[in-house]
Each structure stands twice: as structure tokens, then as C-alpha cells.
Design a protein around this motif. Structure first.
Motif, short mmCIF file in Angstrom:
data_model
loop_
_atom_site.label_atom_id
_atom_site.label_comp_id
_atom_site.label_asym_id
_atom_site.label_seq_id
_atom_site.Cartn_x
_atom_site.Cartn_y
_atom_site.Cartn_z
N PHE A 168 0.81 -1.21 0.00
CA PHE A 168 0.00 0.00 0.00
C PHE A 168 0.85 1.26 0.00
O PHE A 168 0.42 2.29 -0.50
N SER A 169 2.05 1.16 0.56
CA SER A 169 2.84 2.37 0.74
C SER A 169 3.23 2.98 -0.60
O SER A 169 3.94 2.39 -1.39
N ALA A 170 2.73 4.15 -0.84
CA ALA A 170 3.02 4.87 -2.07
C ALA A 170 4.19 5.81 -1.85
O ALA A 170 4.68 5.97 -0.73
N ILE A 171 4.59 6.46 -2.90
CA ILE A 171 5.70 7.39 -2.81
C ILE A 171 5.34 8.57 -1.91
O ILE A 171 6.17 9.08 -1.17
N TRP A 172 4.09 8.99 -1.94
CA TRP A 172 3.68 10.18 -1.21
C TRP A 172 3.46 9.94 0.27
O TRP A 172 3.40 10.89 1.05
N LEU A 173 3.34 8.71 0.71
CA LEU A 173 3.03 8.43 2.11
C LEU A 173 4.13 8.91 3.07
O LEU A 173 3.80 9.57 4.07
N PRO A 174 5.41 8.64 2.83
CA PRO A 174 6.43 9.20 3.72
C PRO A 174 6.47 10.72 3.71
O PRO A 174 6.72 11.36 4.73
N THR A 175 6.19 11.32 2.56
CA THR A 175 6.17 12.78 2.47
C THR A 175 5.00 13.36 3.25
O THR A 175 5.14 14.39 3.92
N PHE A 176 3.84 12.71 3.20
CA PHE A 176 2.69 13.11 4.00
C PHE A 176 3.04 13.03 5.49
O PHE A 176 2.73 13.94 6.26
N PHE A 177 3.71 11.96 5.88
CA PHE A 177 4.13 11.78 7.27
C PHE A 177 5.08 12.91 7.70
O PHE A 177 4.90 13.52 8.75
N LEU A 178 6.09 13.20 6.88
CA LEU A 178 7.06 14.24 7.23
C LEU A 178 6.39 15.60 7.32
O LEU A 178 6.64 16.36 8.27
N GLY A 179 5.54 15.92 6.38
CA GLY A 179 4.82 17.20 6.43
C GLY A 179 3.95 17.32 7.66
O GLY A 179 3.91 18.38 8.31
N GLY A 180 3.28 16.25 8.01
CA GLY A 180 2.45 16.26 9.22
C GLY A 180 3.27 16.42 10.48
O GLY A 180 2.87 17.15 11.40
N GLU A 181 4.41 15.78 10.54
CA GLU A 181 5.27 15.89 11.72
C GLU A 181 5.85 17.30 11.86
O GLU A 181 5.94 17.82 12.97
N VAL A 182 6.24 17.89 10.75
CA VAL A 182 6.77 19.27 10.80
C VAL A 182 5.66 20.23 11.22
O VAL A 182 5.87 21.15 12.02
N PHE A 183 4.46 20.01 10.70
CA PHE A 183 3.32 20.83 11.11
C PHE A 183 3.04 20.67 12.60
O PHE A 183 2.80 21.67 13.30
N LEU A 184 3.07 19.44 13.09
CA LEU A 184 2.86 19.21 14.53
C LEU A 184 3.94 19.87 15.37
O LEU A 184 3.66 20.42 16.44
N ALA A 185 5.18 19.84 14.90
CA ALA A 185 6.27 20.48 15.63
C ALA A 185 6.07 21.99 15.68
O ALA A 185 6.24 22.62 16.73
N ALA A 186 5.70 22.58 14.56
CA ALA A 186 5.48 24.03 14.52
C ALA A 186 4.28 24.43 15.40
O ALA A 186 4.35 25.41 16.15
N ALA A 187 3.21 23.65 15.31
CA ALA A 187 2.04 23.95 16.15
C ALA A 187 2.38 23.76 17.63
O ALA A 187 1.89 24.52 18.48
N GLY A 188 3.19 22.77 17.94
CA GLY A 188 3.60 22.57 19.33
C GLY A 188 4.41 23.73 19.86
O GLY A 188 4.26 24.14 21.01
N LEU A 189 5.28 24.29 19.02
CA LEU A 189 6.04 25.46 19.44
C LEU A 189 5.12 26.65 19.71
O LEU A 189 5.34 27.40 20.66
N LEU A 190 4.09 26.80 18.87
CA LEU A 190 3.14 27.88 19.08
C LEU A 190 2.30 27.68 20.35
O LEU A 190 1.86 28.65 20.95
N GLU A 191 2.09 26.42 20.74
CA GLU A 191 1.31 26.13 21.94
C GLU A 191 2.15 26.16 23.21
O GLU A 191 1.63 25.98 24.30
#
Length: 128
Positions: A48-71
Motif C-alpha cells: 500500500f505504501s506509495a511514494i507520497w506516504l512518507p512525504t505526508f508523514f514528514l509534512g504532518g510531523e513538521v506541522f505538529l512540531a510548529a504547532a507545538g512550538l506555538l502552543e
């Protein structure tokens, strides 16, 4: 289990644990839950793992890190979580690349050199 797979699992665990701990220290349980659930997208079956799946994961993690810094989550935990996510992203792409290549001494040499460079980069992230 190969060193590459063990490092991948360690990176996934760190990518979940560091932001989750940071969010829980900031008092955001929704963020902590998302930080724990997001790395699970890389554990889908290989077919099932497509090329975009790791990139989706990385983008989500960076977003969570940025949002965590704001919180108000601790900076170090958010940076370590993002660095671990980057390592997991890199290892997922390396695994995909090595599965396509024929097993040869050159592929083994490339894998060792790649892992050595990645570990040096992670070491510099932690030290800095």
C-alpha cells in the motif's frame, strides 16, 4: 532485523514520543494523540505504501512540531521529533530504493555510506 530497519523503527518511535511528550507538557492532549497516531501511516503494508506516504508523514510531523512550538511545548522535544521524522522519511525512501536495486556489494556499500551520513547529520542536530 537489519540495522536499517531497527533505525527506522527507532526513528518512528522517537517521532511519536518526542512531540507527544511536548504536547502533554503543554497540556494539549489532542496534539499528543495526533503525534502518536501520525507515525502509524508508515506502518501500512508494503504493497500500500506509495511514494507520497512518507512525504505526508514528514509534512504532518513538521506541522505538529510548529504547532507545538506555538502552543508552548518545549523546543527541544519538537526539534527532536521533527529530526526523527526526517530520519524516518529518509529511511523509508532508502528502503524503497534498495528494494528496487539488485543485491550487490555496491548496494551494501551505498547503504552503509548513507546510514553513516544520516547518523552524522542527526548527531549534529542533537548537539546543536
Amino acid at each position: 532485523m537489519s540495522f536499517r530497519k531497527a533505525l527506522f523503527l527507532f526513528s518512528l518511535i522517537a517521532a511519536a514520543a518526542c512531540p507527544a511528550a511536548g504536547y502533554s507538557l503543554a497540556g494539549s492532549w489532542i496534539g499528543a494523540g495526533l503525534a502518536i497516531l501520525l507515525p502509524l501511516v508508515l506502518l501500512f503494508p508494503r504493497g500500500f505504501s506509495a511514494i507520497w506516504l512518507p512525504t505526508f508523514f514528514l509534512g504532518g510531523e513538521v506541522f505538529l512540531a510548529a504547532a507545538g512550538l506555538l502552543e508552548g511545548a518545549p523546543d527541544l522535544l519538537m526539534i527532536l521529533g521533527a529530526a526523527a521524522a526526517l530520519a524516518a522519511w529518509d529511511l523509508a525512501h532508502l528502503d524503497r530504493l534498495l528494494r528496487k536495486s539488485v543485491s550487490s556489494p555496491a548496494a551494501g556499500h551505498m547503504e552503509r555510506a548513507h546510514l553513516r551520513c544520516m547518523l552524522l547529520a542527526l548527531d549534529q542536530t542533537i548537539v546543536a
